[in-house]
Design a protein around this motif. Structure first.
Motif, PDB file in Angstrom:
ATOM      1  N   GLU A  20      42.815  28.276  61.883  1.00  0.00           N
ATOM      2  CA  GLU A  20      42.271  26.920  61.916  1.00  0.00           C
ATOM      3  C   GLU A  20      41.922  26.498  60.498  1.00  0.00           C
ATOM      4  OE1 GLU A  20      41.027  24.473  64.562  1.00  0.00           O
ATOM      5  OE2 GLU A  20      42.822  25.435  65.356  1.00  0.00           O
ATOM      6  N   ASN A  21      42.122  25.215  60.191  1.00  0.00           N
ATOM      7  CA  ASN A  21      41.772  24.707  58.862  1.00  0.00           C
ATOM      8  C   ASN A  21      40.311  24.963  58.539  1.00  0.00           C
ATOM      9  OD1 ASN A  21      44.349  23.640  58.568  1.00  0.00           O
ATOM     10  ND2 ASN A  21      43.757  21.588  59.225  1.00  0.00           N
ATOM     11  N   VAL A  22      40.020  25.244  57.282  1.00  0.00           N
ATOM     12  CA  VAL A  22      38.647  25.267  56.787  1.00  0.00           C
ATOM     13  C   VAL A  22      38.387  23.912  56.140  1.00  0.00           C
ATOM     14  CG1 VAL A  22      37.058  26.299  55.120  1.00  0.00           C
ATOM     15  CG2 VAL A  22      38.597  27.755  56.437  1.00  0.00           C
ATOM     16  N   LEU A  23      37.302  23.269  56.546  1.00  0.00           N
ATOM     17  CA  LEU A  23      37.019  21.898  56.120  1.00  0.00           C
ATOM     18  C   LEU A  23      35.745  21.818  55.304  1.00  0.00           C
ATOM     19  CD1 LEU A  23      37.595  20.243  59.625  1.00  0.00           C
ATOM     20  CD2 LEU A  23      39.300  20.556  57.836  1.00  0.00           C
ATOM     21  N   ASN A  24      35.614  20.749  54.530  1.00  0.00           N
ATOM     22  CA  ASN A  24      34.309  20.445  53.962  1.00  0.00           C
ATOM     23  C   ASN A  24      33.561  19.553  54.940  1.00  0.00           C
ATOM     24  OD1 ASN A  24      35.307  17.828  53.648  1.00  0.00           O
ATOM     25  ND2 ASN A  24      35.455  17.952  51.416  1.00  0.00           N
ATOM     26  N   SER A  25      32.341  19.167  54.602  1.00  0.00           N
ATOM     27  CA  SER A  25      31.506  18.429  55.554  1.00  0.00           C
ATOM     28  C   SER A  25      32.063  17.049  55.887  1.00  0.00           C
ATOM     29  CB  SER A  25      30.083  18.297  55.007  1.00  0.00           C
ATOM     30  OG  SER A  25      30.098  17.608  53.767  1.00  0.00           O
ATOM     31  N   LEU A  83      40.064  22.143  53.088  1.00  0.00           N
ATOM     32  CA  LEU A  83      39.936  22.980  51.896  1.00  0.00           C
ATOM     33  C   LEU A  83      40.959  24.108  51.903  1.00  0.00           C
ATOM     34  CD1 LEU A  83      36.041  23.367  51.650  1.00  0.00           C
ATOM     35  CD2 LEU A  83      37.501  21.709  50.482  1.00  0.00           C
ATOM     36  N   LEU A  84      41.266  24.596  53.098  1.00  0.00           N
ATOM     37  CA  LEU A  84      42.234  25.682  53.248  1.00  0.00           C
ATOM     38  C   LEU A  84      42.966  25.479  54.569  1.00  0.00           C
ATOM     39  CD1 LEU A  84      43.251  28.306  51.901  1.00  0.00           C
ATOM     40  CD2 LEU A  84      41.563  29.550  53.276  1.00  0.00           C
ATOM     41  N   LYS A  85      44.301  25.394  54.505  1.00  0.00           N
ATOM     42  CA  LYS A  85      45.088  25.076  55.684  1.00  0.00           C
ATOM     43  C   LYS A  85      45.311  26.298  56.573  1.00  0.00           C
ATOM     44  CE  LYS A  85      47.733  21.109  53.976  1.00  0.00           C
ATOM     45  NZ  LYS A  85      49.102  20.574  53.759  1.00  0.00           N
TER      46      LYS A  85
END
Length: 367
Positions: free
Chosen positions: A17-22, A27-29
């Motif tokens: 799963e994607n890592v997201l900012n708020s 941020l990371l696919k």
């Protein structure tokens, strides 16, 4: 996919799963190989858990609580309003003009209510999967989601009151804009004087919001009372029992829950069932027991992808949730009698009523 602790991952597994900012920006696919430098970067960003690929759990899907557009708009309007307060303060003004954003706040709250209504499952909001650019904004949005999820299950609140408490939740921490950032973001233990200063955010927020004629006065009381507790141990006024507005009681639960299940500079996030244990420890003394019980039904206790053990010794992964019984999820059984299964199978704990979860993999051994 599986939910695992970043600190326990061995390198070269793949992100599911994607890592997201708020703000919801990637941020990371998903699909990225988690090398040692990337894992170190994730930890530096405060990411406690991520979802990784696992061939046995390919059919596990995570449905976001909010549409990304709604999340972005919510963060944007809070950022604009809160930063305007900062700007006015730096200019020496004692008057704050939030009227430009009042309609946007109301629209976002209605949008969140609509999206929660559309969900049949409980709220699965793993806040520690986000890198928090600004904790106050992210926390305010999370508290809004939790507050509305609980409020919408209470039959004694009207639709208008639900919108009002949603506004109050989004703005409940606006008084922190008047507290020095060096204290708000201090990684070590606060001194007594510093903690006394932080506690003033409730009264500062109240004074700011009560002067905004376009906002209901109850919004200001949300800012004032979200740290009050039934036994009088809260602040700023040490109110007890029914001296506390119903909005303050609801917000107090949502605020504490999000605080303990989110990453902070001084400690890592708890998992949802651990956060619920904190609330139950204050049941009847600090928080309304009936509200805690309702809140437990509104949120996911065991997040999808989490490894768990059952009372009969079987090991599985949470693969889905059941409406109204968030503590009895659907499991994908991977292991029986200590042996891995070639063909995993599903068990619905809402149907298999003799089963209960005895342990969760909160330390999550190396993958």
């Amino acid at each position: 996919m599986r939910l695992v602790a970043v600190s326990s991952i061995q390198e070269n597994v793949f992100l599911a799963e994607n890592v997201l900012n708020s703000k919801g920006q990637v941020l990371l696919k998903s699909g990225a190989k988690l090398t040692s430098p990337i894992l170190q970067r994730l930890q530096s960003l405060g990411i406690t858990y991520v979802y990784i690929e696992d061939g046995r759990t390919d059919d596990i899907y995570i449905r976001p609580v909010l549409a990304e557009g709604t999340r972005r708009e919510a963060i944007s309007v809070m950022s604009e309003a809160f930063n305007q307060v900062k700007k006015d303060l730096s200019a020496g003004s004692t008057k704050f003009n939030l009227h430009k954003t009042e309609k946007r706040f109301a629209a976002v709250v209605r949008d969140i209510i609509s999206q929660i209504k559309e969900r049949k499952e409980a709220i699965d909001l793993l806040t520690h999967l986000y890198a928090h650019d600004d904790y106050i904004f992210t926390h305010s949005l999370n508290v809004t989601i939790y507050t509305l999820a609980l409020s919408m299950r209470l039959k004694n609140l009207t639709a208008k009151q639900t919108e009002e408490i949603g506004l109050g939740a989004m703005l409940h921490d606006i008084g922190k804009m008047m507290i020095p950032a060096s204290i708000l973001k201090k990684p070590s233990r606060l001194t007594n004087d510093e903690f006394d200063l932080i506690k003033k955010h409730t009264e500062l927020g109240f004074e700011l919001l009560r002067k905004e004629h376009g906002l209901p006065l109850t919004t200001a009381h949300c800012a004032l009372q979200h740290h009050e507790r039934l036994n009088g141990s809260g602040y700023p006024r040490g109110l007890k029992g029914n001296e506390i507005h119903v909005f303050g009681k609801i917000l107090g639960i949502a605020d504490v829950y999000d605080a303990v299940t989110s990453n902070r500079v001084y400690r890592k996030a708890m998992l949802p069932h651990e956060g619920m244990e904190i609330l139950y420890a204050g049941s009847g003394t600090e928080f309304e027991t009936a509200y805690i019980e309702m809140f437990r039904k509104a949120i996911v206790m065991y997040p999808t992808g989490l490894t768990v053990w059952l009372n009969d010794g079987r090991k599985g992964i949470v693969s889905g949730q059941n409406e109204y019984v968030s503590d009895r999820p659907i499991l994908l059984i991977l292991e029986e009698e200590g042996s891995n299964l070639d063909v995993p199978y599903k068990v619905n704990m809402a149907v298999e009523t003799t089963l209960f979860i005895t342990e969760t993999d909160t330390t999550l051994s190396a993958i």
